[in-house]
Design an enzyme around this catalytic site. Structure first.
Site, PDB file in Angstrom:
ATOM      1  N   SER A 152      77.324  77.205  27.247  1.00  0.00           N
ATOM      2  CA  SER A 152      78.232  76.511  28.153  1.00  0.00           C
ATOM      3  C   SER A 152      79.669  76.757  27.671  1.00  0.00           C
ATOM      4  O   SER A 152      79.952  76.712  26.471  1.00  0.00           O
ATOM      5  CB  SER A 152      77.922  75.007  28.142  1.00  0.00           C
ATOM      6  OG  SER A 152      78.814  74.308  28.987  1.00  0.00           O
ATOM      7  N   GLY A 188      82.319  81.425  29.433  1.00  0.00           N
ATOM      8  CA  GLY A 188      83.042  82.230  30.420  1.00  0.00           C
ATOM      9  C   GLY A 188      82.167  82.828  31.504  1.00  0.00           C
ATOM     10  O   GLY A 188      82.598  83.722  32.238  1.00  0.00           O
ATOM     11  N   LYS A 189      80.938  82.341  31.657  1.00  0.00           N
ATOM     12  CA  LYS A 189      79.993  82.914  32.627  1.00  0.00           C
ATOM     13  C   LYS A 189      80.491  82.802  34.066  1.00  0.00           C
ATOM     14  O   LYS A 189      80.526  83.795  34.802  1.00  0.00           O
ATOM     15  CB  LYS A 189      78.627  82.210  32.489  1.00  0.00           C
ATOM     16  CG  LYS A 189      77.965  82.382  31.145  1.00  0.00           C
ATOM     17  CD  LYS A 189      76.604  81.718  31.094  1.00  0.00           C
ATOM     18  CE  LYS A 189      76.645  80.233  31.425  1.00  0.00           C
ATOM     19  NZ  LYS A 189      77.508  79.464  30.487  1.00  0.00           N
ATOM     20  N   ASP A 248      75.198  75.321  38.209  1.00  0.00           N
ATOM     21  CA  ASP A 248      75.515  73.986  38.724  1.00  0.00           C
ATOM     22  C   ASP A 248      75.388  73.931  40.239  1.00  0.00           C
ATOM     23  O   ASP A 248      74.921  72.935  40.807  1.00  0.00           O
ATOM     24  CB  ASP A 248      76.926  73.571  38.295  1.00  0.00           C
ATOM     25  CG  ASP A 248      76.972  73.062  36.862  1.00  0.00           C
ATOM     26  OD1 ASP A 248      75.924  73.077  36.196  1.00  0.00           O
ATOM     27  OD2 ASP A 248      78.057  72.644  36.412  1.00  0.00           O
ATOM     28  N   ARG A 260      71.864  73.538  41.384  1.00  0.00           N
ATOM     29  CA  ARG A 260      71.335  72.202  41.083  1.00  0.00           C
ATOM     30  C   ARG A 260      71.842  71.151  42.080  1.00  0.00           C
ATOM     31  O   ARG A 260      71.364  70.012  42.063  1.00  0.00           O
ATOM     32  CB  ARG A 260      71.690  71.803  39.647  1.00  0.00           C
ATOM     33  CG  ARG A 260      70.799  72.492  38.593  1.00  0.00           C
ATOM     34  CD  ARG A 260      71.089  72.000  37.198  1.00  0.00           C
ATOM     35  NE  ARG A 260      70.206  72.590  36.197  1.00  0.00           N
ATOM     36  CZ  ARG A 260      69.004  72.117  35.861  1.00  0.00           C
ATOM     37  NH1 ARG A 260      68.535  71.044  36.460  1.00  0.00           N
ATOM     38  NH2 ARG A 260      68.281  72.714  34.930  1.00  0.00           N
ATOM     39  N   ASN A 290      63.628  76.034  36.692  1.00  0.00           N
ATOM     40  CA  ASN A 290      64.950  76.310  37.245  1.00  0.00           C
ATOM     41  C   ASN A 290      65.215  77.822  37.253  1.00  0.00           C
ATOM     42  O   ASN A 290      65.599  78.395  38.281  1.00  0.00           O
ATOM     43  CB  ASN A 290      66.005  75.599  36.397  1.00  0.00           C
ATOM     44  CG  ASN A 290      67.424  75.853  36.862  1.00  0.00           C
ATOM     45  OD1 ASN A 290      67.759  75.626  38.024  1.00  0.00           O
ATOM     46  ND2 ASN A 290      68.272  76.316  35.963  1.00  0.00           N
ATOM     47  N   SER A 317      70.626  79.854  30.879  1.00  0.00           N
ATOM     48  CA  SER A 317      69.286  80.445  30.691  1.00  0.00           C
ATOM     49  C   SER A 317      68.983  80.653  29.212  1.00  0.00           C
ATOM     50  O   SER A 317      68.917  81.793  28.735  1.00  0.00           O
ATOM     51  CB  SER A 317      69.151  81.762  31.462  1.00  0.00           C
ATOM     52  OG  SER A 317      70.262  82.603  31.300  1.00  0.00           O
ATOM     53  N   GLY A 331      69.358  67.144  24.650  1.00  0.00           N
ATOM     54  CA  GLY A 331      68.864  68.474  24.979  1.00  0.00           C
ATOM     55  C   GLY A 331      69.964  69.415  25.425  1.00  0.00           C
ATOM     56  O   GLY A 331      69.734  70.284  26.286  1.00  0.00           O
TER      57      GLY A 331
END
Length: 317
Positions: A131, A134-135, A159, A162, A179, A203, A252
Site C-alpha cells: 500500500s 505507487g500502484k 478499492d 471493492r 478477491n 495482491s 491483517g
C-alpha cells in the site's frame, strides 16, 4: 430466408463436423430451400449448410414410442444423439465449480478480430506492491499515456472493485484470495476483448497472482512489481492506514501484521535508485517500452512520448 418452426417446436441442427456445435457460424451460414415445405421442418446441417431432411410433425411415431425414461436419459446425460428424435445432437455440457450443465458459447468474432480493429494486442498489466507504493499512480499514468497514443486500456483498481463486485469480501486470507480470483477472471475478459487491462492490486500472496497468470495465454500476463521499502510507503501513508494499523485499529494489514510475498519472476521491477523515486511518466514509459518490445503495441512513429503525461499526482497508490 429465415428458418421458422411451428409454435412450440424448435429447429434441430446436426453438423457433420461436431466442432460446429454451438458455433454461430453454423447458423449464420445456413441456407434453406424457399419452398413452403421448409417451414416447420427439421433441418440437418451438412458442410455448414442447413438442408431440409424431413417434415417436422407435431406428433410422430418415434416420439410416441419414446418412453419417459428415454426422455429422462436424454435430459440427464445430454447424449450426443437423442433416442426420441434421431439425428438431433445436443451440445456437450460440463461442470465447473458449482455450475452444472453449462456450455461454452463460441462466437464468430474472435480476439484476433478485435485486436486487428484496435491495432493492439490484449493483455493484462498486473501492478503489485505494498500500500502506498505507487500502484494506482502508475496505473492511471499508464492509462493516460496509452490513451494519448490512441490505444484502448482500462484500469481495475483494488478499492474501486471493492465498491461493487467485491463489496461482500473482507481482508481475511480467504477473502483476499477470492478477491484476486474474481479480478483475474475480469481481467481475462478485458484482455480477450483486445484491451490492455491494467490491474492495480496489493495482491500480497504469490500463489494468487500466479493463479491469475495461469488464466491467460503465455506472455499475456505482465507482472509489474513496485519494489518500494515499507519505510517509504509508511512515510507516505496518504490514507492514514499505516497509522491505524500500527495502533491496532486495522488487523491483517499487509506489511504490518500480514505478509507480502515478493514476485520471483515478474516481467518488470520498479524500485528506488539511490534514493530517487521514478516519476509516474518514467514508470509509464518503462511499461510502454516493454509492451512495444513484446509486440502488444506498435512502435510509436512520431516524436511524442509518454513524458507528456500529466505527473502532478503524488506517488501514493
Amino acid at each position: 430466408m429465415s428458418l421458422r418452426a411451428p409454435k412450440g417446436v424448435g429447429l434441430a441442427w446436426q453438423p457433420e463436423n461436431p466442432a460446429l456445435l454451438g458455433r454461430a457460424g453454423s447458423v449464420a451460414s445456413a441456407k434453406a430451400s424457399s419452398s413452403s415445405k421448409s417451414r416447420g421442418a427439421l433441418f440437418r446441417v451438412k458442410g455448414g449448410v442447413a438442408r431440409h431432411s424431413m417434415d417436422f410433425p407435431h406428433k410422430n411415431k418415434e416420439m410416441d414410442s419414446c418412453s419417459s425414461q428415454d426422455r429422462e436419459d436424454v435430459s440427464s446425460k445430454r447424449s450426443t444423439t437423442s433416442p426420441c428424435l434421431p439425428g438431433i445432437i445436443y451440445p456437450p455440457t460440463t461442470t465447473v465449480g458449482k455450475s452444472t450443465n453449462i456450455f461454452w458459447q463460441e462466437c464468430m468474432v474472435k480476439k484476433q478480430d478485435r485486436e486487428a480493429m484496435l491495432g493492439q494486442k490484449g493483455c493484462v498489466v498486473w501492478i503489485t506492491g505494498l500500500s502506498a507504493s505507487g500502484k494506482s499512480t502508475l496505473a492511471c499514468a499508464l492509462d493516460h499515456a496509452l490513451l494519448s497514443r490512441g490505444k484502448l486500456s482500462y484500469v481495475l483498481d483494488g478499492d474501486n472493485l471493492r465498491h461493487g463486485l467485491n463489496n461482500n469480501l473482507g481482508f481475511s486470507a480467504e477473502d483476499r484470495a477470492e478477491n484476486i480470483r474474481r479480478v483475474g477472471e475480469v481481467a481475462k475478459l478485458f484482455a480477450d476483448a483486445g484491451l490492455i487491462c491494467i490491474a492495480s492490486f496489493i495482491s500480497p500472496y504469490r500463489k494468487d497472482r500466479d493463479s491469475c497468470r495461469q488464466l491467460l495465454p503465455a506472455g499475456d500476463f505482465i507482472e509489474v512489481y513496485l519494489k518500494v521499502p515499507l519505510s517509504v510507503c509508511e512515510k507516505r501513508d496518504p490514507k492514514g492506514l499505516y497509522k491505524l494499523a500500527r495502533a491496532g485499529k486495522i488487523k491483517g494489514f499487509t506489511g504490518i501484521d500480514d505478509p507480502y510475498e515478493e514476485p520471483h519472476n515478474c516481467e518488470i521491477v520498479m524500485e528506488i535508485d539511490d534514493g530517487a523515486v521514478p516519476t509516474p511518466s518514467e514508470m509509464a514509459d518503462t511499461v510502454i517500452s516493454f509492451l512495444e518490445q513484446e509486440g502488444y503495441l506498435p512502435a510509436k512513429q512520431n516524436s511524442n512520448n509518454c513524458s507528456g503525461v500529466h505527473t502532478n499526482i503524488d506517488c501514493e497508490g
